[in-house]
Design an enzyme around this catalytic site. Structure first.
Site, PDB file in Angstrom:
ATOM      1  N   SER A 444       0.821  -1.209   0.000  1.00 23.80           N
ATOM      2  CA  SER A 444       0.000   0.000   0.000  1.00 23.80           C
ATOM      3  C   SER A 444       0.853   1.256   0.000  1.00 23.80           C
ATOM      4  CB  SER A 444      -0.880   0.031   1.253  1.00 23.80           C
ATOM      5  OG  SER A 444      -1.762  -1.043   1.295  1.00 23.80           O
ATOM      6  N   PRO A 445       0.320   2.353  -0.574  1.00 23.36           N
ATOM      7  CA  PRO A 445       0.979   3.654  -0.377  1.00 23.36           C
ATOM      8  C   PRO A 445       0.841   4.060   1.081  1.00 23.36           C
ATOM      9  CG  PRO A 445      -1.061   3.889  -1.650  1.00 23.36           C
ATOM     10  CD  PRO A 445      -0.875   2.436  -1.419  1.00 23.36           C
ATOM     11  N   GLN A 522       1.511   7.273  -6.806  1.00 20.12           N
ATOM     12  CA  GLN A 522       0.193   7.790  -6.457  1.00 20.12           C
ATOM     13  C   GLN A 522       0.298   9.308  -6.312  1.00 20.12           C
ATOM     14  OE1 GLN A 522      -1.650   7.748  -2.413  1.00 20.12           O
ATOM     15  NE2 GLN A 522      -3.035   6.207  -3.298  1.00 20.12           N
ATOM     16  N   TYR A 604      -9.048  14.228   0.925  1.00 18.73           N
ATOM     17  CA  TYR A 604      -8.099  15.140   0.287  1.00 18.73           C
ATOM     18  C   TYR A 604      -8.809  15.943  -0.810  1.00 18.73           C
ATOM     19  CZ  TYR A 604      -4.672  12.463   2.943  1.00 18.73           C
ATOM     20  OH  TYR A 604      -3.971  11.867   3.963  1.00 18.73           O
ATOM     21  N   ARG A 652      -8.029   5.902  -6.580  1.00 21.24           N
ATOM     22  CA  ARG A 652      -8.441   5.514  -5.220  1.00 21.24           C
ATOM     23  C   ARG A 652      -9.632   6.363  -4.811  1.00 21.24           C
ATOM     24  NH1 ARG A 652      -5.342   4.121   0.429  1.00 21.24           N
ATOM     25  NH2 ARG A 652      -5.229   2.150  -0.676  1.00 21.24           N
ATOM     26  N   ARG A 746      -0.019  -2.129   7.028  1.00 22.10           N
ATOM     27  CA  ARG A 746       0.762  -2.279   8.265  1.00 22.10           C
ATOM     28  C   ARG A 746       1.621  -3.543   8.320  1.00 22.10           C
ATOM     29  NH1 ARG A 746      -3.915   0.413   9.524  1.00 22.10           N
ATOM     30  NH2 ARG A 746      -3.706   2.303  10.765  1.00 22.10           N
TER      31      ARG A 746
END
Length: 810
Positions: A444-445, A522, A604, A652, A746
């Protein structure tokens, strides 16, 4: 103790006999409003684990039940003229009437008093130390004390009718029939030597469109007989609900959840003898000396909870409730004085266990409510998706049950992926445009906040390089900002100048030179969530100094009273930001990235346009979802135009804001369709982080249903995210068609070589999609031996887990 069980169903009868068996001195009475022998429904289903619990609780009753059970191991799925069978599931069926007869006889043998045709409309006149409210789904006691129990009742979307048939099924059978109105499904299983249960189910709208709402009971049954004629083999369908007419037979399943299970009544006035009205306690009419205490009224069975029949029966849960409460009472001493402690334990432990099952049942229920979209899968994948629909039965669990079925399925899936040999689903390749990933694992980013002036350097080379060497098919750089004022924090990376592009080029070259992974960029803009401190100095907290102006779809503060206010973007702002995204896209292409993603999630800048919580514009960019999509689509189209045609682009999104009035999973499908039409190859399906008012429902693989919905309704590839932490999770998600890729966050922070580690853990030592860096091969065999030793030592634990999972249903 004096114990009164209101309701003579499985919960009330079984608890009564367990308590009488535990201490013959208990005075135990069961009050049942129906006549002896009255029952509703046909057969009920138990798992092997439930049978084991019954044997432990009362061997005599268990022996009688076992003698009347019909046992099967197979699940058969009929769809599109195909039959797919999986074995090893270990379930039993028994007629409900036979079960109640056994429980009644056992109660009588132990000295439990059962009073039939005794309708308890109110408990006010019942004098007992313990009252069990086992009065069913429409519990009047639950309603009376609703302020304590706080019930939440959710009527689900399908209509179903509970029928029987003389056709004797050899397996738990699911039959799916497509009609001009939509899909109908049958759940069928044998429960004695002459009959099987046959439940017919369809979404409410399909049921209405087919005309069943207006049909008589007889016509409705005839309709079902014609529809399922092939699986019924000429056998009739039978109703045992003579008192019901027409559409009253077809009901919607009510999911019942209660926050509390125990209510303490106020003490009765012991100075006044109260005569019990005949209509409320038939056959008594005598004065009752009240108990001078706060007698608890305890919910049990359907009065306390329901779980959809597709993962097992409410009867199973009811019997397990009875076992749990009887055990807790005995553990705490078995008397009146210790009741509060016993009831505290019962409510605390049993409610948590039931909630786990209800969560699995919710997943199963939603699966059957959406057969239309699952039916777009190939029959092989459709059947696998059905078997794993609760997300509590996993790929490796299926392998334990039926290794041949899983092996054949893996071989089929591998062939579809272009492989000439079998591999676990997570190690099959995946191709978009001109890019092929060696496996389905994505790093993941993950924000690292470790840049100066947006410049990626040695830290990012080490961080991303290690994870690329760790076995994943695709490694994402963290959200990279298209301008200095697009940053979340001063530590965020950028791609707004050529120096930064050169830094990224160094990292991309390293990944390509030393690993077989692909690497993705990304791009994003923080919007109203920018100008904050790095996470370890106070996540989402504004900078103490050096703040920059913020923009968003509409003015907002992310943290009320704390964050900076953003201002509404003007058209000039939109033009500037679009140009920034295009320039960064060009630099990403020149740096050699294999894949590009546009960040439109998590509150965002572009997400602020999509969510009605943050977009309150009055112009063409606000209001309807079509308008809210307008600017993100403009940015995407401009980027796609300059991004190389042979390289994929993904987007995303936040599929659910988890706030009333926010983005919904339905909106997410529409967003995906819009981006797909604009040229997107894949949707990275996340959720939340748009508003601090959010109330997500967390759990294992908790966001995967959003990915599945987008993938199979919008017809676009997806990445699933959210608490995916084991190879078993990835294999289950990919195999069932819930996503095409799985992003692991994680776990990759804790272990850069997560993919290689998980391959060794499941015993996948060599084959497609798995390649160890030659420099690390000496560690490979050691890790594999260690996991092999753990599997050998943990064999009993694995079997126990398998047995526990079986309790959660098919």
């Amino acid at each position: 103790m004096r114990i009164t069980c209101i309701g003579g169903g499985p919960a009330g009868l079984y608890f009564a006999l367990l308590m009488k068996r535990q201490n013959p001195a208990h005075e135990v009475t069961v009050l049942e409003r129906n006549r002896a022998g009255d029952t509703f429904g046909w057969g009920v289903v138990f798992s092997d684990q439930t049978l084991a619990a019954l044997r432990e609780a009362d061997p005599e009753t268990a022996d009688q039940i076992l003698q009347s059970f019909n046992h099967w191991d197979d699940i058969a799925v009929h769809i599109d003229g195909r039959t797919l069978v999986s074995g090893g599931h270990g379930f039993c069926g028994i007629g409900r009437r036979k079960l109640l007869d056994i429980l009644r006889e056992r109660c009588a043998a132990l000295g439990v008093q059962i009073r039939y045709e005794t309708d308890v409309a109110d408990d006010a006149h019942i004098d007992a130390d313990l009252i069990i409210a086992a009065d069913g789904l429409n519990s009047r006691l639950r309603q009376k004390y609703a302020a304590t129990y706080q019930p939440d009742i959710d009527l689900r979307q399908c209509r179903f009718v509970w029928l029987g048939t003389t056709k004797l099924f050899d397996a738990f059978t699911f039959d799916f029939q497509k009609t001009e109105w939509g899909w109908f499904q049958a759940h069928a299983y044998r429960f004695d030597d002459t009959h099987s249960t046959f439940i017919v189910e369809a979404p409410e709208q399909v049921w209405r469109d087919a005309g069943l709402e207006a049909m008589s009971k007889e016509d409705g049954i005839a309709f079902c007989e014609r529809l399922f004629s092939k699986v019924l083999d000429g056998h009739p369908l039978i109703s045992n609900s003579a008192h019901l007419r027409g559409s009253a037979q077809w009901i919607r399943f009510p999911r019942v959840v209660c926050k509390r299970w125990v209510h303490y009544r106020e003490p009765l006035d012991h100075r006044v003898a109260v005569s019990v009205p005949r209509g409320e306690l038939e056959g008594s009419g005598r004065p009752v000396a009240s108990h001078n205490g706060r007698a608890p009224v305890v919910l049990m069975g359907d009065a306390a909870h329901t779980a959809h029949f597709s993962i097992g029966s409410g009867t199973k849960l009811a019997l397990e409730d009875a076992i749990a409460l009887a055990r807790d009472i005995e553990r705490h001493g078995g008397g009146v004085d210790s009741l509060p402690a016993a009831l505290d334990e019962y409510e605390a432990t049993r409610s948590i266990e039931v909630l786990r099952i209800q969560n699995a049942a919710r997943n199963s229920t939603e699966w059957f409510e959406n057969v239309e979209r699952h039916a777009r899968l190939a029959p092989e994948q459709f059947a696998y998706s059905l078997l794993t629909r609760s997300q509590r039965i996993s790929h490796e669990n299926l392998r334990l049950r039926d290794a041949r079925y899983v092996g054949d399925f893996e071989a089929w899936l591998a062939r579809r992926s272009g492989l000439d040999q079998s591999a676990p689903p997570m190690f099959t390749p995946f191709t978009l445009r001109g890019v092929t990933l060696k496996n389905r694992v994505v790093v993941s980013p993950m924000a690292q906040y470790s840049c100066e002036d947006g410049q990626p350097a040695d830290y990012h080379l080490t961080h991303l390089g290690a994870r690329a060497a760790g076995g994943a098919g695709l490694v994402f750089a963290e959200m990279t900002c298209v301008s200095p004022d697009a940053r979340i924090t001063p530590g965020c990376p950028g791609l707004w100048n050529d120096e930064q592009a050169a830094g990224w080029r160094r990292i991309v070259d390293h990944v390509h030179r030393h690993t077989s992974a692909k690497i993705a960029m990304q791009l994003g803009h923080a919007g109203a969530k920018g100008s904050t401190r790095v996470a370890w100095d106070g996540i989402d907290q504004p900078l103490e100094d050096g703040n920059w102006p913020l923009i968003s779809a509409s003015p907002q503060q992310y943290l009320d009273g704390v964050s900076q206010w953003s201002r509404e973007m003007a058209r000039a702002d939109m033009a500037r930001v679009t140009a920034d995204f295009v320039a960064a896209t060009r630099r990403a292409a020149e740096a050699g990235f294999d894949w590009l993603e546009l960040h439109c999630a998590h509150g965002y800048l572009l997400s602020s346009f999509l969510s009605p919580l943050t977009n309150r514009r009055a112009d063409a960019y606000g209001g309807s979802l079509e308008n809210r999509l307008r600017y993100p689509l403009e940015v995407f189209a401009a980027m796609r135009a300059v991004w190389p045609a042979q390289r994929p682009m993904s987007v995303r999104i936040s599929a659910h804001d988890w706030v009333p009035g926010g983005t919904t999973p339905e909106d997410a499908v529409a967003m995906a369709e819009a981006f797909k039409a604009a040229g997107a190859d894949l949707i990275d399906v996340s959720s939340g982080q748009v508003s601090k008012q959010e109330r997500p429902t967390y759990g294992r693989m908790w966001q995967t249903p959003f990915s599945e919905s987008v993938r199979n309704r919008a017809g676009i590839a997806t990445i699933a995210v959210g608490a995916i932490s084991e190879a078993d999770h990835v294999n289950s998600i990919i195999a069932s068609g819930r996503a095409d890729l799985c992003a692991i966050a994680r776990p990759h922070l804790a272990n850069p070589a997560w993919t290689l580690t998980e391959a060794a853990r499941i015993g996948y030592l060599a084959g497609p999609g798995l390649d160890w860096p030659k420099q690390y091969l000496s560690g490979k065999s050691q890790m594999e031996r260690e996991f092999e030793r753990q599997r050998a030592m943990g064999g009993q634990g694995t079997a126990a887990q398998d047995q526990a999972n079986r309790a959660l249903g098919v």
